[in-house]
Structure formats: C-alpha cells, structure tokens
Design an enzyme around this catalytic site. Structure first.
Site, PDB file in Angstrom:
ATOM      1  N   ARG A 234       0.855  -1.183   0.000  1.00 31.34           N
ATOM      2  CA  ARG A 234       0.000   0.000   0.000  1.00 31.34           C
ATOM      3  C   ARG A 234       0.888   1.229   0.000  1.00 31.34           C
ATOM      4  O   ARG A 234       1.894   1.291   0.702  1.00 31.34           O
ATOM      5  CB  ARG A 234      -0.914   0.018   1.239  1.00 31.34           C
ATOM      6  CG  ARG A 234      -2.114  -0.924   1.157  1.00 31.34           C
ATOM      7  CD  ARG A 234      -3.125  -0.492   0.101  1.00 31.34           C
ATOM      8  NE  ARG A 234      -4.284  -1.370   0.030  1.00 31.34           N
ATOM      9  CZ  ARG A 234      -4.368  -2.455  -0.747  1.00 31.34           C
ATOM     10  NH1 ARG A 234      -3.350  -2.782  -1.527  1.00 31.34           N
ATOM     11  NH2 ARG A 234      -5.463  -3.188  -0.754  1.00 31.34           N
ATOM     12  N   GLU A 263      -3.574   7.239  -4.594  1.00 34.24           N
ATOM     13  CA  GLU A 263      -3.790   6.846  -5.988  1.00 34.24           C
ATOM     14  C   GLU A 263      -5.229   7.105  -6.426  1.00 34.24           C
ATOM     15  O   GLU A 263      -6.142   7.022  -5.606  1.00 34.24           O
ATOM     16  CB  GLU A 263      -3.399   5.372  -6.191  1.00 34.24           C
ATOM     17  CG  GLU A 263      -4.086   4.392  -5.287  1.00 34.24           C
ATOM     18  CD  GLU A 263      -3.478   2.986  -5.409  1.00 34.24           C
ATOM     19  OE1 GLU A 263      -2.281   2.809  -5.157  1.00 34.24           O
ATOM     20  OE2 GLU A 263      -4.238   2.081  -5.763  1.00 34.24           O
ATOM     21  N   HIS A 281      -1.068   0.134 -10.059  1.00 29.91           N
ATOM     22  CA  HIS A 281      -1.648  -0.867  -9.140  1.00 29.91           C
ATOM     23  C   HIS A 281      -2.079  -2.141  -9.881  1.00 29.91           C
ATOM     24  O   HIS A 281      -3.261  -2.466  -9.936  1.00 29.91           O
ATOM     25  CB  HIS A 281      -2.832  -0.271  -8.347  1.00 29.91           C
ATOM     26  CG  HIS A 281      -3.053  -0.964  -7.032  1.00 29.91           C
ATOM     27  ND1 HIS A 281      -3.498  -0.324  -5.898  1.00 29.91           N
ATOM     28  CD2 HIS A 281      -2.889  -2.261  -6.668  1.00 29.91           C
ATOM     29  CE1 HIS A 281      -3.599  -1.195  -4.900  1.00 29.91           C
ATOM     30  NE2 HIS A 281      -3.234  -2.392  -5.350  1.00 29.91           N
TER      31      HIS A 281
END
Ligand code: GLV
Ligand code: GLV
Length: 318
Positions: A234, A263, A281
């Site tokens: 993360r 993000e 991601h």
C-alpha cells in the site's frame, strides 16, 4: 459459475456487480463513481461488493441499515472500517490466496525492471536516443549474491521469497510485529537489521497504524547506498516525499512502485525521480486472478446471506 471478461475496456464495477448478481452502483455521467448517489442506494442493500478505492467507513455503514456483508475485492482491507462493521454485525470478507502468485510475479517484474533499468532503456529506444551498444550504457545491479529484505512475511512475502532462490539472492524478512521465524531459506531479522543489510527492500505488509510511513526519511537514511525499494503493498507504507528526495539525491538504486498513498494521484516528485518504475496498481492484474477474486466475493455474499460464515472473513486486527 462461468466467468467471462467483457471485451475492450470493461467497467470493472459493472463486471463485478454482474458476477455478484446485483445492481452496479451509481456512476456519474463520465462513468466515475458517485459516492453521494452510492450512499443513497445503499439504503436497500443486503450485501456490498467494494473495491480497494472505496472507503467503507461509519458513514457508509450507517447509510446501509440492512447490510449484512461487505466483500472487499482485494486482500488488503485498510479501506474498510472492520471494527465499525463488526459492531453493527456486518461481516467483512476479502480475497486472499488467489492473488498471491500474481502479486509475487509482479513484484519481481518491478524488481528486475529497477535493477536493470528497463524503464529508462525503453524510453531511450522509443525516443530515438539509442545510438548503439556501448560497454557502459545503463549499467544496473546484479542480483546474484545480493540480499532481498522482505517486510511482512505473509502469503505474498513468502511467494516473493520463493522466487528469490532462482536468482541466487539471500533473503531476510522483518515485521513490525516482531522477528519472523526462519522458514524455507528466509532468515527472520529486526527491521533495523533489514534496513541496514538489504540490497533490495520489498514491502508485503498491510497498511496499519504501525506500517503507515514505515519507509520515511529516517529509515531511508539507514538503507545501504544504492538500495532498491519495491512496493506492491500500500502506498501509505511509504512517505513518498522522503522517498522522492532520496531518489533525486541519488542515494537509492531505484524504486519500483505499484501503489501510491493517494492513488491514482502520484506525488509529483516521484514522477520526475530517476531510476523509478511506476505502475498503476497492477499487482493482482491477471485475468485468472481477477476472476477468482470476483468469485470469492460472490461466495462470501452468498455464504453470509445463507447464514454461513464465509471462507475469508476478516476480523478486527489484534
Ligand atoms: C490489492 O492491492 C489487494 O489488496 O488485493
Ligand atoms: C552482448 O550482447 C554480448 O554479446 O555480450
């Protein structure tokens, strides 16, 4: 259940919703998620399948009085207030295991791309700026004999460690909760030792109060010059401004980042940082894994609505 990905650029929200046999949530005119409309729709929901960018907090739970289950389409569940859900009798489930190998593969994709400066090389070729082979063009780091430091030796951390043997790397692992036991060629160590010894540091911990900003100016300062930092966990585990400073100062050998604190926004100094690979991601982004994640969410919803405990129930962290 058969699962088929739609052609072209799919609406993932709609695709998951189709598989969960429920209505897709509210989108605005541009196909973006509309939280206010979503809160209104949740008034009649018995089950919620949500994405890692959906903040499921006390406000959401209060807007959903009938809710019995939150199935988070991710293994990480820092976006869900599990304590608040549990207090209301709402079961929370996630999608572990099915994404372990895909995420470990992607971690290595970033690691290799950083060590061998693949992003810079690709840009050079595309920019027409490559003028032929020379002995010193884009020299990188060799992995054989180097030490990989894994932070968080859970399922994904162990899968990353397994791959290290094929590259001849030694592996050490540390955790904010204590020194991990030695397993399968991985030596447990303290975080202090890991920062000091690892040539490559890869994060595989959940985002918790203990891991937020784990890599910051202080820990970056303890890393070996030329160390490479990889993050498929993360974004919040890293102080991005401090990481950008270290990269711009040339103290690190590179960074491979798949996740970001806010993000899809990227810290502007990371966008210009040297030796940095940025990915949107993609850790679990294979067709097989994403289908399996959807199926786990559907199973969790079905189990809870049928009065059963789901296979992957998440509980408040000790
Ligand atoms: C992805 O980041 C996940 O937690 O599944
Ligand atoms: C490089 O391409 C080599 O042949 O050494």
């Amino acid at each position: 259940m058969t699962s088929r990905l739609p052609e072209g650029a799919p609406s993932w929200r709609g695709w998951i919703a189709d598989h969960a046999l429920c209505e897709p949530p509210a989108l605005d005119g541009e196909g973006r998620f509309d939280r206010a409309a979503w809160l209104a729709e949740l008034g009649t929901a018995d089950a919620l399948v949500c994405l890692l960018g959906d903040r499921v907090d006390a406000e959401v739970l209060a807007a959903a009085p009938r809710l019995r289950v939150v199935a988070n389409y991710a293994v990480g569940y820092d976006n869900v207030d599990v304590a608040a859900a549990t207090a209301r009798g709402v079961v929370v489930a996630n999608t572990p295991d099915v994404l372990t190998e895909a995420t470990a593969d992607f971690t290595w994709a970033l690691l290799l791309a950083c060590a061998r400066r693949l992003g810079e090389g690709e840009r050079l070729v595309r920019d027409g700026a490559w003028h032929g082979w020379t002995p010193t063009l884009l020299l990188g780091a060799e992995l054989a004999g180097a030490t990989l430091g894994i932070v968080g030796l859970g399922r994904i951390g162990r899968a990353v460690a397994r791959r290290a043997a094929a590259f001849g790397m030694a592996v050490i692992a540390a955790d904010t909760r204590g020194v991990p036991a030695d397993v399968d060629g991985v030596r447990g160590c303290t975080l202090d030792e890991l920062w000091a010894r690892a040539d490559v540091i890869s994060l595989h911990c959940p985002l918790t109060p203990a891991t937020r900003g784990l890599i910051d100016a202080a820990t970056l300062g303890r890393m070996r010059p030329g160390a490479i930092v990889i993050n498929t966990a993360r974004g919040g585990c890293i102080d991005e401004a401090a990481l950008a400073d270290a990269l711009h100062a040339g103290r690190l050998g590179g960074a491979g980042l798949d996740v970001f604190a806010a993000e899809p926004a990227i810290h502007p100094r990371l966008l210009t940082a040297p030796r940095t690979i940025l990915a949107p991601h993609l850790g679990s982004a294979t067709t097989r894994t994403r289908v399996a994640m959807a199926e786990l969410c559907i199973s969790a919803v079905r189990d809870v609505l049928a009065g059963r405990e789901p296979a992957n129930q998440v509980r408040v962290r000790a």
